[in-house]
Enzyme design. Sequence first.
Site, PDB file in Angstrom:
ATOM      1  N   ASP A   1      -0.240   5.115   0.873  1.00 58.89           N
ATOM      2  CA  ASP A   1      -0.508   6.110   1.911  1.00 58.89           C
ATOM      3  C   ASP A   1      -0.589   5.444   3.279  1.00 58.89           C
ATOM      4  O   ASP A   1      -1.427   4.573   3.514  1.00 58.89           O
ATOM      5  CB  ASP A   1      -1.811   6.851   1.606  1.00 58.89           C
ATOM      6  CG  ASP A   1      -1.695   7.682   0.336  1.00 58.89           C
ATOM      7  OD1 ASP A   1      -0.781   8.509   0.272  1.00 58.89           O
ATOM      8  OD2 ASP A   1      -2.506   7.480  -0.587  1.00 58.89           O
TER       9      ASP A   1
ATOM     10  N   ASP B   1       0.868  -1.170   0.000  1.00 61.13           N
ATOM     11  CA  ASP B   1       0.000   0.000   0.000  1.00 61.13           C
ATOM     12  C   ASP B   1       0.919   1.239   0.000  1.00 61.13           C
ATOM     13  O   ASP B   1       2.109   1.130   0.308  1.00 61.13           O
ATOM     14  CB  ASP B   1      -0.877  -0.049   1.258  1.00 61.13           C
ATOM     15  CG  ASP B   1      -1.584   1.253   1.515  1.00 61.13           C
ATOM     16  OD1 ASP B   1      -2.259   1.743   0.595  1.00 61.13           O
ATOM     17  OD2 ASP B   1      -1.457   1.795   2.643  1.00 61.13           O
TER      18      ASP B   1
HETATM   19  C1  XBP Z   1      -5.292   6.245   1.045  1.00 61.27           C
HETATM   20  C2  XBP Z   1      -6.378   7.082   0.540  1.00 61.27           C
HETATM   21  C3  XBP Z   1      -6.132   8.144  -0.425  1.00 61.27           C
HETATM   22  C4  XBP Z   1      -5.437   9.381   0.109  1.00 61.27           C
HETATM   23  C5  XBP Z   1      -5.711  10.570  -0.765  1.00 61.27           C
HETATM   24  O1  XBP Z   1      -4.795   5.465  -0.038  1.00 61.27           O
HETATM   25  O2  XBP Z   1      -7.508   6.850   0.899  1.00 61.27           O
HETATM   26  O3  XBP Z   1      -7.399   8.543  -0.889  1.00 61.27           O
HETATM   27  O4  XBP Z   1      -5.923   9.694   1.400  1.00 61.27           O
HETATM   28  O5  XBP Z   1      -5.370  10.342  -2.067  1.00 61.27           O
HETATM   29  P1  XBP Z   1      -3.896   4.111   0.178  1.00 61.27           P
HETATM   30  P2  XBP Z   1      -6.248  10.929  -3.284  1.00 61.27           P
HETATM   31  O6  XBP Z   1      -3.724   3.864   1.646  1.00 61.27           O
HETATM   32  O7  XBP Z   1      -4.706   3.062  -0.520  1.00 61.27           O
HETATM   33  O8  XBP Z   1      -2.575   4.361  -0.522  1.00 61.27           O
HETATM   34  O9  XBP Z   1      -6.755  12.291  -2.870  1.00 61.27           O
HETATM   35  O10 XBP Z   1      -5.273  11.025  -4.439  1.00 61.27           O
HETATM   36  O11 XBP Z   1      -7.359   9.950  -3.516  1.00 61.27           O
HETATM   37 MG    MG Z   2      -2.959   3.136   3.423  1.00 65.36          MG
END
Ligand code: XBP
Ligand code: MG
Length: 236
Positions: free
Chosen positions: A11, A9
Amino acid sequence: MALRGLIFDVDGTLAETEDAHRAAFNAAFRADGLGWQWDVPLYRELLRVAGGKERIAHYLDTWRPELRQDFPAARIARLHADKTARYLRLVAGGRVPLRPGIERLIGQARAAGLRLAVATTTSRANVLGLLEVTLGADAPALFDAIAAGEDAAAKKPDPAVYRHALAGLGLAAAECLAIEDSVIGLRAATGAGIPTVITRSAYCLDETYPGALAVADDLAGMDLDDLRALHGATPR
Ligand code: XBP
Ligand code: MG
């Protein structure tokens, strides 16, 4: 079954990105003349909905229903595009380092011949921006597959983005290990049949993780052999 692929993953897992996402959302709201300020407790709630555009829509539905009709999808998309540009500037400025242990694990996995992927809700541009600033211009080539928000019809907890990553890797779910920080990410990965290890992130501290192989505060103390042992212990 031997471990042949790692799927990260982005974020909260590769890096603690969410405060930069939050700052970018707030700056975009200010630039649009909106008096919205997403503080930490509110953002923790909002993170239950994956995807920035979906998160803005959910915020309107729940906290600003009187404004909902003023925000058709095209306006949300414009607001979110401005947020993405602001987020990428924060990332380019070095505001978002990798989490502990990530660079070492990527190096160990590559050296051992494992295939690597990312599976994320955020956009491909955000993934590439983060990888290039933290690991260098050639970093995206370390990954055999990058499955991002635009690659899946439905966002996490739907398993689509993990299925896309598996297809890109050319591996079966049971040959891989997913590394996630959130409950919705865990549900997406395990929904695709992938054994999953959790590295808890700043915005997920209160969560429990049903079905995870292991839950760690970060990956500083974990190397590839530890991941192989966890994967080998997976009940099948
Ligand atoms: C986490 C999310 C993302 C980010 C914001 O993604 O929910 O939406 O918070 O990114 P992951 P965007 O943990 O799956 O990497 O504004 O570009 O959607
Ligand atoms: Mg995440």
